[in-house]
Write a protein that holds these residues in place. Structure first.
Motif, PDB file in Angstrom:
ATOM      1  N   TYR A   1       4.052  -1.386  -2.283  1.00 16.91           N
ATOM      2  CA  TYR A   1       3.272  -1.707  -1.577  1.00 16.91           C
ATOM      3  C   TYR A   1       2.271  -0.757  -1.079  1.00 16.91           C
ATOM      4  CZ  TYR A   1       2.244  -3.991   3.021  1.00 16.91           C
ATOM      5  OH  TYR A   1       1.440  -4.490   4.400  1.00 16.91           O
ATOM      6  N   ALA A   2       2.605   0.327  -0.752  1.00 18.27           N
ATOM      7  CA  ALA A   2       1.787   1.664  -0.490  1.00 18.27           C
ATOM      8  C   ALA A   2       0.470   1.537  -1.455  1.00 18.27           C
ATOM      9  CB  ALA A   2       2.436   2.943  -0.381  1.00 18.27           C
ATOM     10  N   ASP A   3       1.166   1.719  -2.885  1.00 23.20           N
ATOM     11  CA  ASP A   3       0.188   1.621  -3.990  1.00 23.20           C
ATOM     12  C   ASP A   3      -0.766   0.549  -4.125  1.00 23.20           C
ATOM     13  OD1 ASP A   3       0.771   3.787  -5.234  1.00 23.20           O
ATOM     14  OD2 ASP A   3       1.760   2.973  -7.180  1.00 23.20           O
TER      15      ASP A   3
ATOM     16  N   LYS B   1      -1.702  -1.206  -1.462  1.00 24.46           N
ATOM     17  CA  LYS B   1      -2.629  -1.396  -0.316  1.00 24.46           C
ATOM     18  C   LYS B   1      -3.880  -0.325  -0.573  1.00 24.46           C
ATOM     19  CE  LYS B   1      -0.125  -0.835   3.226  1.00 24.46           C
ATOM     20  NZ  LYS B   1       0.214  -0.452   4.689  1.00 24.46           N
ATOM     21  N   GLU B   2      -3.572   0.532  -1.423  1.00 26.02           N
ATOM     22  CA  GLU B   2      -4.657   1.508  -1.999  1.00 26.02           C
ATOM     23  C   GLU B   2      -5.446   0.932  -3.104  1.00 26.02           C
ATOM     24  OE1 GLU B   2      -2.793   5.624  -1.276  1.00 26.02           O
ATOM     25  OE2 GLU B   2      -4.322   5.705  -2.990  1.00 26.02           O
ATOM     26  N   ARG B   3      -4.745   0.325  -4.049  1.00 27.06           N
ATOM     27  CA  ARG B   3      -5.525   0.047  -5.279  1.00 27.06           C
ATOM     28  C   ARG B   3      -5.374  -1.205  -5.946  1.00 27.06           C
ATOM     29  NH1 ARG B   3      -3.605   2.569  -9.933  1.00 27.06           N
ATOM     30  NH2 ARG B   3      -1.384   3.001  -9.412  1.00 27.06           N
TER      31      ARG B   3
ATOM     32  N   ALA C   1      -2.780  -1.839  -9.469  1.00 29.68           N
ATOM     33  CA  ALA C   1      -1.564  -0.935  -9.156  1.00 29.68           C
ATOM     34  C   ALA C   1      -0.280  -1.234  -9.716  1.00 29.68           C
ATOM     35  CB  ALA C   1      -1.145  -0.451  -7.766  1.00 29.68           C
TER      36      ALA C   1
ATOM     37  N   THR D   1       4.511  -8.129  -6.318  1.00 28.16           N
ATOM     38  CA  THR D   1       5.075  -6.807  -5.839  1.00 28.16           C
ATOM     39  C   THR D   1       6.452  -6.765  -5.681  1.00 28.16           C
ATOM     40  OG1 THR D   1       2.729  -6.352  -5.001  1.00 28.16           O
ATOM     41  CG2 THR D   1       4.459  -4.801  -4.348  1.00 28.16           C
TER      42      THR D   1
END
Ligand code: ADP
Length: 318
Positions: free
Chosen positions: A245-247, A249-251, A255, A152
Motif C-alpha cells: 500500500y505504501a508503494d 501510494k507513491e507509484r 508499483a 493490492t
C-alpha cells in the motif's frame, strides 16, 4: 477497559512462551499489576476457554489455549488500531459505522453472521475457521483508483499463501478454488476524507464447505492437510498489505502491476463475462492502469470494470 483486555493477552503470551510454571509474583512484577489482578485475568482467560493449571507456590501453567485471535499481537502489524469482535454481522459494515477510526486500522472477528461478497452475495464466515477482517483506510487517491486497492490486497494475500494465484479482480485461488475473497467498499461524505474499506475473507482451517460451495471454495487446511495459525497468517498478510500500500501510494498501479499480472490466473484465459444477466465469451488479455480487465471478444476489445461483472473460466470457476 482497553488496558484490561490487553493485560489478559499479555499474560497469555507470557504463559505461552514459558516452559513450565510462571509464578503470580513474576507476572505481577513483569506487568506492573497486583497479584489479585493477575488472578482475575487468569479467571477471564479460563472463561475464554484456556486451560491454565495453578498450584500454590508454583504459579500458573498454560495447558491449552483455543485458537483465538489476539488483537494485541495483531496491532504490531498495523499502523492504526485493531478492533476485535467475537461475532459481528460484517467487519466491513462495522468499519463503515464506527466513528473516529485511525487510518490503517483493522476490524477483525472470529465469525461474521452476515459476511458479504460483491453484488449482495453472501460470504460464509464460520467461527474460528478463517480470517474475516477489514482494513480501514483514508487514502488521498482519486475514486477511480480505489478498485486498485482490491488488487493490492489480493496480491498481499497471494504473497503469503503459497501456491496461490489471483483470479481478477478479487479472489485468491488454490488449485482453481477460492481460498480468499476481497470486497472493497467506499463511502465519501461531503467535507470528509473518503473512507475505503478493504474486506478480506480467508478460509484457513475450514474442514468442509456447504454443498453450494464445495466445487468452488477451499481452505488452507483442505489443501495442505495442516491447521494454520490464523493470527500468524493475518499478521503476515497485514504486513504485506501495508508495505504494498505504501508503494502503491507513491507509484500507483505500476508499483504492483508486473507482479500482479504474473500471479493473475485470469490473463490469457478464455473467460465468460457475466454482465447485466448476459454472457460474453472472450479472452482475457490485460489489466489497465485502473485495474480493469481488457478482454478480446468477437467484436473487438472490451474493458471490464470490477464492480459490475463476474468472470468465469470457460471450464469452471477460475
Ligand atoms: P464471485 O467471485 O462469485 O464473482 P464474490 O467475489 O462476490 O463473487 O464472492 C461471493 C461468492 O463467493 C458467493 O456467491 C459464493 O459463491 C462464494 N463464497 C461464499 N462464501 C465463501 C467462502 N467462505 N469461500 C469461498 N467462496 C465463498
Amino acid at each position: 477497559m482497553v488496558s484490561v483486555i490487553v493485560m489478559k493477552y499479555k499474560i497469555l503470551e507470557i504463559l505461552k512462551e514459558a516452559d513450565g510454571f510462571v509464578s503470580g509474583e513474576e507476572l505481577s512484577k513483569k506487568l506492573g499489576i497486583s497479584r489479585n489482578a493477575v488472578w482475575k485475568n487468569i479467571c477471564t482467560l479460563r472463561k475464554d476457554g484456556c486451560a491454565i493449571a495453578s498450584f500454590a507456590g508454583k504459579g500458573y501453567k498454560l495447558d491449552f489455549a483455543p485458537d483465538v485471535l489476539n488483537p494485541h499481537n495483531l496491532e504490531k502489524s498495523v499502523p492504526g488500531r485493531v478492533y476485535y469482535f467475537k461475532s459481528v454481522k460484517s467487519t466491513n459494515t462495522e468499519a463503515k459505522n464506527t466513528e473516529n477510526v485511525p487510518d490503517g486500522s483493522v476490524f477483525i472477528a472470529e465469525s461474521q453472521t452476515g459476511g458479504r461478497g460483491r453484488l449482495g452475495r453472501k460470504w460464509a464466515s464460520p467461527g474460528g475457521r478463517g480470517i474475516w477482517m477489514s482494513i480501514y483506510l483514508t487514502p488521498e487517491i482519486p475514486a477511480a483508483d480505489v478498485s486498485l486497492l482490491t488488487l493490492t490486497a489480493g496480491l498481499a494475500v497471494c504473497r503469503v499463501i503459497k501456491k496461490s494465484q489471483i483470479k481478477w479482480p478479487n479472489d485468491v485461488l488454490i488449485n482453481g478454488k477460492k481460498v480468499c475473497g476481497i470486497l472493497t467498499e467506499m463511502s465519501a461524505e461531503i467535507d470528509r476524507t473518503a473512507k475505503v474499506i478493504v474486506g478480506m475473507g480467508i478460509n484457513v482451517n475450514n474442514e468442509f464447505f456447504s454443498i453450494d460451495l464445495i466445487d468452488k471454495a477451499t481452505s488452507l487446511y483442505l489443501e495442505t492437510g495442516e491447521k494454520h495459525s490464523r493470527e500468524k497468517l493475518a499478521a503476515e498478510i497485514l504486513k504485506e498489505f501495508f508495505a504494498l500500500y505504501a508503494d502503491f501510494k507513491e507509484r500507483g498501479f505500476s508499483a504492483i502491476a508486473t507482479e500482479y499480472k504474473r500471479k493473475c490466473v485470469t490473463l490469457g484465459r478464455e473467460v465468460v463475462v457475466i454482465k447485466n444477466g448476459g454472457e460474453i465469451r472472450a479472452v482475457a488479455e490485460d489489466i489497465t492502469p485502473f485495474g480493469e480487465l481488457v478482454v478480446k471478444t468477437e467484436n473487438g476489445f472490451l474493458t471490464v470494470n470490477s464492480g459490475e461483472v463476474s468472470v468465469r473460466g470457460l471450464l469452471g470457476y477460475n
